[in-house]
Design a protein around this motif. Structure first.
Motif, mmCIF file in Angstrom:
data_model
loop_
_atom_site.group_PDB
_atom_site.id
_atom_site.type_symbol
_atom_site.label_atom_id
_atom_site.label_comp_id
_atom_site.label_asym_id
_atom_site.label_seq_id
_atom_site.Cartn_x
_atom_site.Cartn_y
_atom_site.Cartn_z
ATOM 1 N N VAL A 92 -14.277 -6.755 -135.075
ATOM 2 C CA VAL A 92 -13.545 -7.930 -135.531
ATOM 3 C C VAL A 92 -14.176 -9.183 -134.893
ATOM 4 O O VAL A 92 -14.473 -9.207 -133.697
ATOM 5 C CB VAL A 92 -12.043 -7.802 -135.170
ATOM 6 C CG1 VAL A 92 -11.298 -9.071 -135.465
ATOM 7 C CG2 VAL A 92 -11.437 -6.626 -135.910
ATOM 8 N N GLN A 93 -14.389 -10.200 -135.702
ATOM 9 C CA GLN A 93 -15.031 -11.441 -135.249
ATOM 10 C C GLN A 93 -14.381 -11.993 -133.974
ATOM 11 O O GLN A 93 -15.044 -12.464 -133.064
ATOM 12 C CB GLN A 93 -14.957 -12.484 -136.367
ATOM 13 C CG GLN A 93 -15.539 -13.853 -135.983
ATOM 14 C CD GLN A 93 -17.044 -13.797 -135.774
ATOM 15 O OE1 GLN A 93 -17.773 -13.299 -136.635
ATOM 16 N NE2 GLN A 93 -17.524 -14.284 -134.631
ATOM 17 N N ARG A 94 -13.049 -11.937 -133.928
ATOM 18 C CA ARG A 94 -12.322 -12.483 -132.780
ATOM 19 C C ARG A 94 -12.757 -11.822 -131.466
ATOM 20 O O ARG A 94 -12.784 -12.462 -130.417
ATOM 21 C CB ARG A 94 -10.813 -12.278 -133.002
ATOM 22 C CG ARG A 94 -9.903 -12.819 -131.943
ATOM 23 C CD ARG A 94 -8.452 -12.781 -132.413
ATOM 24 N NE ARG A 94 -8.145 -11.551 -133.150
ATOM 25 C CZ ARG A 94 -7.870 -10.372 -132.571
ATOM 26 N NH1 ARG A 94 -7.839 -10.267 -131.265
ATOM 27 N NH2 ARG A 94 -7.606 -9.316 -133.304
ATOM 28 N N SER B 122 -16.181 -8.065 -139.038
ATOM 29 C CA SER B 122 -15.119 -8.251 -140.024
ATOM 30 C C SER B 122 -14.105 -9.264 -139.501
ATOM 31 O O SER B 122 -14.101 -9.593 -138.322
ATOM 32 C CB SER B 122 -14.451 -6.911 -140.330
ATOM 33 O OG SER B 122 -13.780 -6.446 -139.178
ATOM 34 N N THR B 123 -13.262 -9.723 -140.392
ATOM 35 C CA THR B 123 -12.294 -10.714 -139.964
ATOM 36 C C THR B 123 -10.979 -10.039 -139.579
ATOM 37 O O THR B 123 -10.749 -8.894 -139.894
ATOM 38 C CB THR B 123 -12.005 -11.726 -141.084
ATOM 39 O OG1 THR B 123 -11.697 -11.017 -142.268
ATOM 40 C CG2 THR B 123 -13.190 -12.625 -141.292
#
Ligand SMILES: [Zn+2]
Length: 133
Positions: free
Chosen positions: A5-7, A132-133
């Protein structure tokens, strides 16, 4: 292929900047093949070329992850002045067979890079990942 995940990448890079010139470290949270979260840990080592995760932070992260049906599936740390590749020390000290290791380092142009590995004995394997977001 691993999904990240991008975060998580944003948070690990931010932690690396916050802790520089010391190495930052922490845990990767998710389920098989998918890293959905990270958790910061205190680095118990002095100096700028080593890290040792505070076991209390590790235990807290395991507990938090399990309460959300996830697990700690790996670890991250930073190389403030070198490439994002496991050092001899990283390889020698890597426990937890099967764990993923995300390293944030600097490439030859001085830009931050984040690379993912497994370390099995003395064997280092780089994993490709999708963001991914
Ligand atoms: Zn390292």
């Amino acid at each position: 292929m691993i999904a990240v995940v991008q975060r998580v990448l944003d948070e690990v890079r931010a932690h690396a900047r916050d802790e520089s010139p010391r190495e930052c470290c922490g845990m990767l949270v998710g389920s098989s093949g998918r890293i959905v979260d990270s958790a910061r840990a205190a680095n118990l080592e002095d100096g700028t070329t080593r890290f040792r995760i505070d076991p209390r932070d590790h235990i807290r992260a395991i507990r938090d992850a399990r309460s959300r049906q996830f697990d700690v599936i790996g670890f991250y740390h930073s190389h403030p002045r070198s490439r994002a590749y496991p050092s001899e020390t990283d390889v020698a000290e890597a426990g937890y067979a099967g764990a993923m290791h995300l390293i944030v380092g600097v490439d030859e142009r001085g830009a931050l890079e984040a690379r993912l590995f497994t370390i099995d004995g003395l064997s280092v394997t780089e994993l490709t990942y999708d963001v991914s977001t």
